[in-house]
Design an enzyme around this catalytic site. Structure first.
Site, PDB file in Angstrom:
ATOM      1  N   ARG A 221      -2.965  -4.194  -0.939  1.00  0.00           N
ATOM      2  CA  ARG A 221      -1.820  -4.122  -1.512  1.00  0.00           C
ATOM      3  C   ARG A 221      -0.787  -2.768  -0.828  1.00  0.00           C
ATOM      4  NH1 ARG A 221      -0.973  -6.585  -6.522  1.00  0.00           N
ATOM      5  NH2 ARG A 221      -1.499  -8.989  -6.167  1.00  0.00           N
ATOM      6  N   THR A 222      -1.054  -1.988  -1.324  1.00  0.00           N
ATOM      7  CA  THR A 222      -1.282  -0.455  -1.247  1.00  0.00           C
ATOM      8  C   THR A 222      -0.900   0.243   0.107  1.00  0.00           C
ATOM      9  OG1 THR A 222      -2.197  -0.121  -3.261  1.00  0.00           O
ATOM     10  CG2 THR A 222      -1.196   1.938  -2.214  1.00  0.00           C
TER      11      THR A 222
ATOM     12  N   LYS B 133     -19.570   6.529  10.052  1.00  0.00           N
ATOM     13  CA  LYS B 133     -19.733   7.360  10.600  1.00  0.00           C
ATOM     14  C   LYS B 133     -20.760   8.631  10.016  1.00  0.00           C
ATOM     15  CE  LYS B 133     -18.477   5.563  15.221  1.00  0.00           C
ATOM     16  NZ  LYS B 133     -18.048   5.807  15.607  1.00  0.00           N
TER      17      LYS B 133
ATOM     18  N   ARG C  23      -5.549   6.812   0.012  1.00  0.00           N
ATOM     19  CA  ARG C  23      -6.068   7.076  -0.703  1.00  0.00           C
ATOM     20  C   ARG C  23      -7.622   6.826  -1.330  1.00  0.00           C
ATOM     21  NH1 ARG C  23      -6.529   1.810  -4.633  1.00  0.00           N
ATOM     22  NH2 ARG C  23      -4.173   1.921  -4.016  1.00  0.00           N
TER      23      ARG C  23
ATOM     24  N   HIS D 271      -1.676   7.940  -9.597  1.00  0.00           N
ATOM     25  CA  HIS D 271      -1.707   7.190  -8.337  1.00  0.00           C
ATOM     26  C   HIS D 271      -0.114   6.853  -8.705  1.00  0.00           C
ATOM     27  CE1 HIS D 271      -0.931   3.823  -6.047  1.00  0.00           C
ATOM     28  NE2 HIS D 271      -1.575   2.434  -6.325  1.00  0.00           N
TER      29      HIS D 271
END
Lengths: 306, 430
Positions: free
Chosen positions: A56-57, A84, A106, A134
């Site tokens: 969503r974000t 990796k 994020r 946030h």
């Protein structure tokens, strides 16, 4: 405004109001348009750097950047060099070398965007870091409250749930306080942080005691992993004591609204009939998120800053 | 080859200037206007002499993480910091839980030849906290281990801790406990308080340290054993140890330089250079630790020197390894925290950084008074200089100092190990 948006505390009253006003102008400019796109960030590059799944974000930021005509790169940790074993620093330097003007980050680790901001020239926007903050969620929540209730100053906001682990709660407390709202946090004592005494909030363990005085009730998501860690005895007991159902909703003042940052646990912290009621702003929050993120990108990257 | 050094005009413990003659590893003469034919002369006017510092808590990383530190580089850092002996912690790879590993570390220390390296043995096999390591074998080895610790991990099992405390009595050993209740610190990232709440970092509560210390002093009293507590970091820990000492329990404890100077405020920027275990605490804890060190509740300053490779610090806070360098700046930090504040005089500082740690570690040749006939282990300090720490100039292989760009008082000018200089004019001699 500062170059980065790492914390809601980076925004003073003027900055926050400017973002909300800009979001409103963007909404007005795009209303009724067939082509919902502005040329403002043409030629600029926005990287969505997501170390943690959040469809969503990510989609919201991606669409916001595209509507401002920026070039958008989605860099998801899974399936990229990060899996990796590439370090955050090397990823940052790579993106820097590619000329990213803004990095939307994020990350599951609190403070990761702060580290990133030390290694890149472009603007870093915190799209959620661990259990810290946030800030664009808080901005879209504030925008939603202002649109519904017409003001923020003096509005009584009750935030309910897992405050201890909630980045949404931290950013909302900081931003709403800056904007003049009166905040009450409600949670079982196990889900409130030690040290909360220094926050500009009232604290209650009793949801029923505060609902009658709430203009806004914001329900926080209860993460699955809390349910088995003795923060509360059972989902059923949590729901009974801290869930918002129709009976509790009936106690709210007439114009009060119900918010949730999503994704919801229907039947757990919020009952279906509450989520789908006219008081609920949950769907609006999603579309407001788009406007607010456009405003943030515009103000951090917009013409006059460079 | 004999060695003969005449140190002129030095002030032992900051007191009146004298000359010291070091011959064949011992202090041969102390007096004014000494003359010695063929002696190398060091003009030490304005310098203070202290017995060589002894560190109860050093991570030398060898074997296993030679990219972060080796016995050689760590020994050099120690000598430059004024130390003549260090205790090398057991959390190497392989773990120092057998006579073979402790003997290897001891031998590497001898080869480096800059400080006496006293290996610490692990309490449990692999630091796993389930089965006692062969403590007796380590004690009987040439490394002559007397301090045992699972440092990095707490000996959390109370029954195992009791057995360990009892068992080492046979060879007069001591258990040095890393006091951290593991269930209360799962995922912990920083001191639990106002700042952890704001920064969204999982809290490491003071009670997780204090609960273990309280339990262990009771266990030590019950079985009549000696207990040493590593890196106490909270006011509550100081209070518990003070009470235990008043009750006659044979408990000693140490504090790190960084816990005497830095607070959790430094975590605000999420720079993992300030991530350490136990975590940086509050200003109130710092005050209590300084007071506890001044009144003797805390016996020793121990560095918990913890070198880490760059990539283990240049990353997200939660991914970073805990620990910071300490050997080279320990004395300067102690001077700022204890001498400049008037809490300790130089004799007091020598007691906490040399005499008592040597006694706790049972290093007979160290921590001795600056008197005729004593081993010539000493450090010469210029108390009047102030220097800005540069991480590029450190002798350690790692660079994770929390003091970079910080101005600190005092400088180690020379260090002597059994009459031979390991440091002269601030430079390591090998």
């Amino acid at each position: 405004m500062k170059r980065h948006l790492l914390s809601a505390a980076d925004l003073d009253l003027g900055d926050a109001t400017l973002i909300l006003d800009t979001a409103a102008q963007i909404d007005a400019a795009l209303a009724g348009r067939e082509v919902k796109k502005l040329p403002t960030l043409r030629g600029r590059t926005v990287v969505n750097l997501f170390f943690e799944d959040s469809t969503r974000t990510r989609i919201s930021f991606e669409l916001a950047a595209k509507r401002l005509s920026a070039d958008v790169i989605n860099f998801a940790a899974k399936g990229s060099s990060v899996s990796k074993g590439e370090s955050l620093k090397d990823t940052a330097l790579t993106l820097e070398a590619m000329g990213a003007d803004a990095i939307v980050c994020r990350h599951s680790a609190s403070g990761a965007p702060h580290r990133l901001a030390e290694w890149v020239q472009g603007s870093v926007i915190n799209a959620g870091d661990g259990t810290h903050e946030h800030p664009t969620q808080a901005l879209l929540d504030a925008y939603t409250i202002r649109r519904r209730l017409g003001r923020l100053d003096g509005v009584r906001v009750t935030i309910v749930g897992d405050v201890l682990h909630s980045r949404v709660a931290r950013s909302n407390v900081l931003l709403l306080d800056t904007l003049g709202a009166q905040i009450t946090l409600v949670a079982p004592p196990t889900l409130l942080p030690v040290g909360i005494g220094s926050w500009p909030v009232e604290v209650s363990y009793d949801l029923d005691a505060v609902l009658a005085k709430a203009d806004v009730v914001m329900m926080l998501r209860v993460q699955q992993e809390r349910m088995n860690a003795s923060y509360f005895p059972s989902a059923r007991e949590y729901s009974r004591r801290y869930g918002l159902d129709a009976r509790r909703m009936a106690v709210l003042p007439e114009d009060a609204i119900v918010m949730h940052p999503g994704p919801m646990n229907r039947g757990m912290e919020i009952a279906a009939e509450v989520a789908d009621s006219v008081r609920s702003t949950i769907v609006e929050q999603v579309s407001n998120g788009l406007s607010v993120r456009m405003a943030v990108l515009y103000l951090l990257l917009g013409g006059d800053s460079k | 080859m004999t060695s003969l050094w005449l140190i002129r005009g030095v002030r032992p413990y900051g007191e009146d200037p004298v000359d010291l003659l070091l011959r064949d590893g011992a202090i041969a003469e102390v007096g004014v206007g000494l003359v010695a034919k063929d002696a190398e002369v060091l003009d030490a006017g304005g310098l203070i002499a202290l017995p060589g510092l002894v560190d109860l808590h050093t991570h030398l990383r060898e074997p296993g993480r030679e990219d972060a530190e080796t016995v050689q580089t760590g020994s050099r850092a120690a000598a430059l910091g004024g130390f003549t002996a260090v205790h090398a912690m057991a959390n190497t790879d392989p773990v120092a839980d057998t006579a073979g590993v402790v003997e290897q570390v001891w031998r590497l220390g001898r080869e480096a030849g800059l400080v006496d390296v006293a290996p610490v043995g692990a309490v449990t096999v692999g630091l796993a906290g389930t089965q006692l390591a062969e403590l007796g074998a380590m004690a009987d080895s040439p490394a002559r281990v007397r301090v045992f610790s699972d440092d990095g991990f707490c000996v959390a099992d109370p029954a195992l801790m009791r057995r360990a405390l009892e068992y080492v009595k046979a060879f007069d050993g001591v258990i040095a406990q890393h006091a951290e209740e593991p269930r209360l610190t799962q995922g912990a990232q920083m001191h639990e308080g106002v700042l952890s709440a704001r920064l969204g970092l999982a809290g490491w509560p003071s009670v997780a340290e204090e609960a273990i210390i309280a339990r262990d002093v009771l266990l030590a009293a019950h079985v009549g054993s000696r207990l040493h507590v590593c890196h106490v970091s909270t006011r509550g820990s100081v209070d518990i140890v003070a009470r235990a000492k008043a009750d006659g329990v044979a408990v000693t404890c140490e504090v790190t330089p960084h816990h005497l100077l830095l607070t959790d405020e430094y975590v605000t920027g999420y720079d993992p250079l300030f991530k350490v275990n136990p975590p940086l605490r509050t200003a109130d804890d710092v005050d209590a630790l300084r007071a506890g060190l001044a009144d003797g509740t805390i016996d020793a300053i121990a560095t918990d020197h913890a070198p880490h490779a760059m990539e283990d610090k240049e990353c997200e806070w939660a991914m970073a390894r805990p620990g910071m360098l300490g050997l080279e700046q320990a004395l300067s930090v102690a001077v700022e925290a204890m001498i400049e504040t008037g809490l300790l005089d130089w004799r007091g500082l020598a007691d906490r950084m040399s005499v008592r740690p040597a006694r706790i570690g049972q290093l007979d040749g160290h921590g001795q008074p600056l008197e005729v006939g004593r081993p010539a282990n000493l450090v010469l300090v210029d108390p009047d200089v102030r220097r800005v720490v540069s991480s590029a100039d450190l002798a350690s292989r790692a660079r994770n100092t929390p003091y970079a760009q910080r101005e600190l008082p005092a400088r180690v000018v020379a260090t002597f190990l059994r009459g031979r200089p390991t440091v002269l004019d601030g430079k390591a001699q090998r």
